[in-house]
Enzyme design. Structure first.
Site, PDB file in Angstrom:
ATOM      1  NE  ARG A 252     -42.763  20.840  27.398  1.00  0.00           N
ATOM      2  CZ  ARG A 252     -43.639  19.840  27.390  1.00  0.00           C
ATOM      3  NH1 ARG A 252     -44.804  19.962  26.797  1.00  0.00           N
ATOM      4  NH2 ARG A 252     -43.351  18.700  27.970  1.00  0.00           N
TER       5      ARG A 252
ATOM      6  CG  HIS B 272     -41.893  14.374  26.016  1.00  0.00           C
ATOM      7  ND1 HIS B 272     -42.448  15.637  25.994  1.00  0.00           N
ATOM      8  CD2 HIS B 272     -42.890  13.552  25.590  1.00  0.00           C
ATOM      9  CE1 HIS B 272     -43.703  15.580  25.558  1.00  0.00           C
ATOM     10  NE2 HIS B 272     -43.992  14.318  25.300  1.00  0.00           N
TER      11      HIS B 272
ATOM     12  CD  GLU C 203     -48.600  14.614  29.075  1.00  0.00           C
ATOM     13  OE1 GLU C 203     -48.634  13.465  28.668  1.00  0.00           O
ATOM     14  OE2 GLU C 203     -49.201  15.542  28.522  1.00  0.00           O
TER      15      GLU C 203
ATOM     16  CG  ASN D 131     -48.515  18.937  29.088  1.00  0.00           C
ATOM     17  OD1 ASN D 131     -48.041  20.052  29.292  1.00  0.00           O
ATOM     18  ND2 ASN D 131     -47.777  17.888  28.783  1.00  0.00           N
TER      19      ASN D 131
ATOM     20  CE1 TYR E 118     -52.181  17.262  25.340  1.00  0.00           C
ATOM     21  CE2 TYR E 118     -52.852  17.950  23.147  1.00  0.00           C
ATOM     22  CZ  TYR E 118     -51.864  17.652  24.049  1.00  0.00           C
ATOM     23  OH  TYR E 118     -50.546  17.740  23.681  1.00  0.00           O
TER      24      TYR E 118
ATOM     25  CD  GLU F  86     -47.648  18.174  25.592  1.00  0.00           C
ATOM     26  OE1 GLU F  86     -48.615  17.447  25.307  1.00  0.00           O
ATOM     27  OE2 GLU F  86     -46.540  17.732  25.910  1.00  0.00           O
TER      28      GLU F  86
END
Ligand code: PNW
Length: 490
Positions: free
Chosen positions: A91, A136, A181, A323, A325, A391
């Site tokens: 990606r 992005h 995002e 995504n 985290y 991600e």
């Protein structure tokens, strides 16, 4: 090191019950983004974008991406690394101003197009699926000068850009991610950089940005549907970032506060596309309308979609890109400020548990169970969509024996498997990131890579970390240990 890892692996495979197998339906990849790796900021006729501008005219960034990992000149090495890892997909993102120097589609950069063509062709030759992010965050500067995402004409400009990409690369590219995002574009980037869209957060610009961005996404999707889908047979979606938000206590107020936070972060963009009824989440519509009236505005600060727009937007993702985290704790905030703001609209306080293990990035704590909760929240709220994790990653400050990164991915992949057992349809998992790169405001200090990059060396050499070997062995064997604590790596 490599032989040692494989030997350890073989040992583990033989220990029944200690390992778990990944389903064949799950594909693995790694992710990067143009400004964070490419460099070549003024190569050939590339136009200036907002981060070039910011880096060269302000002191907001500690480092710039003028050279970054030099991938503009070294993409062959990047593909070599991807082959070493054995990934299914890569990606990466296209820099808008590299292929459309002025941001508009009347003038195409042949050199910019040649760069991406060469990368795509090398990936195809290596049997690696290219997955392209269109946006992005590196908006052409002259579109920013026209108001950036506050400008409703951005809907058309973005759709024009997307169409150039579909037309030029779509014969070989079958996975398109329109936006990386949206929440960061409309909320975090203005805080970090005072750009895109707002100079300050005022509880108005964030929502206008989101409104335009959602429409831009839907327009690009509909263009693909109408003109390209039947011949190219690809898939289009976007990727939304969300932490898991856990109520700090089991009080009704905190439980509601955590749910409201999820709706304001993820639901804001997911609900219009993935819910059965479309449009913004009800709680956002209610709370913002009520607060706006209390504050003396004649109407809600959250713009409204027309019925036609709701229908146009609904269903415009062929997968749920995610995504993820980390996790936050949420408490209901009672003493709300008088100033309208996106955060005040939520009336919550966001915290983290000080005992959670931290990465080098203060916001990123290791809380694997939050990932399982989030995947299940998506399954329950949006009718179990096919979910592609684009991600997931961990930062440190630089060491090729990166045990903490290995441990992070081991734990997050294990809960991903738990979520699959819960019934979640997870079909992709990408590590952020292939290599250390420009971590936005943190510059080159926070390293997320599977490969170490020496930014002091003009050749930007890349060296595999232990985590690269770990990931490679996972891809080869398609199994993972349940618990690394007893393994000889630790
Ligand atoms: C992502 N948060 O951003 C981006 O897509 C990458 O470009 C970036 O390098 C990566 O995460 C690591 O930071 C996020 O605070 C940054 O919740 C911060 C947050 C979420 C996403």
């Amino acid at each position: 090191m490599f032989v040692k890892t494989i030997a350890l692996w073989c040992f583990l495979v033989t220990v029944k019950g200690k390992v778990r197998r990944f389903p064949d339906t799950l594909s693995f990849g790694v992710a990067t983004a143009s400004y964070q790796i490419e460099g070549g900021w003024n190569a050939s006729d590339k136009g200036e974008h907002i981060f070039d501008h910011l880096a060269h005219t302000t002191n907001k960034m500690v480092d710039n991406g003028d050279v970054a990992c030099d991938s503009y000149n070294q993409h062959e090495r990047d593909v070599e690394m991807l082959k070493e890892l054995g990934v299914d997909f890569y990606r990466f993102s296209i820099s808008w101003s590299r292929i459309l120097p002025e941001g508009f589609s009347h003038n195409l950069s042949q050199d910019g197009i040649a760069y991406y063509n060469s990368l795509i062709n090398d990936l195809i030759d290596a049997n690696i699926t290219p997955s392209i992010t269109l946006y992005h965050w590196d908006l052409p500067q002259n579109l920013q000068d026209m108001g950036g995402w506050r400008n409703p004409l951005m809907v058309d400009y973005f759709a024009d850009f997307a169409e150039v990409a579909f037309k030029t690369f779509g014969d070989r590219v079958k996975t398109w991610i329109t936006f990386n995002e949206p929440w960061v574009v409309c909320v975090l980037a203005p805080i970090w950089f005072s750009v895109s869209p707002a100079k300050s957060l005022n509880g108005i610009d964030e929502y206008i940005c989101g409104h335009n961005l959602i429409k831009a996404h839907a327009k690009a999707y509909r263009i693909y549907d109408r003109i390209y889908r039947s011949a190219q047979r690809g898939r289009v979606g976007w990727t939304l970032s969300s932490s898991w938000h856990e109520p700090i206590t089991q009080s009704a107020a905190d439980i509601k506060a955590a749910e409201r936070t999820l709706q304001f972060n993820l639901g804001w963009f997911a609900h219009p596309v993935f819910s059965r009824e479309g449009d913004y989440p009800q709680v956002m519509k209610d709370v913002i309308a009520q607060k706006s009236l209390q504050q003396g505005y004649p109407r809600s600060r959250l713009p409204e979609f027309t019925t036609e727009e709701i229908a146009q937007i609904r269903g415009t993702c062929d997968f749920f890109g995610l995504n993820h985290y980390t996790t936050n704790l949420v408490r209901m905030q009672t003493n709300a400020s008088k100033e309208p703001s996106y955060f005040d609209d939520q009336f919550t306080e966001i915290l983290q548990d000080p005992t959670w293990l931290s990465s080098a990035s203060p916001w990123l704590k290791v809380v694997p169970w939050g990932f399982r909760n989030l995947l299940n929240w998506i399954r329950k709220n949006y009718n179990n969509p096919e979910t592609m994790v684009f991600e997931n990653g961990f930062s440190d400050s630089g060491n090729t024996y990166d045990i903490d990164r290995i441990s992070y991915h081991n734990q997050y992949l294990n809960v991903l498997l738990d979520a699959v057992e819960d019934g979640c349809k997870v079909s992709a998992y990408a590590v952020w990131s292939l290599m250390d790169n420009l971590e936005w405001l943190e510059g080159y200090n926070d390293r997320f890579g599977l490969y170490y990059v020496d930014f002091n060396d003009p050749r930007r050499p890349r060296t595999p970390k232990a985590s690269a070997l770990y990931f490679k062995s996972i891809l080869e064997t398609r199994i993972i240990e349940r618990d690394l604590k007893n393994s000889r790596l630790f």
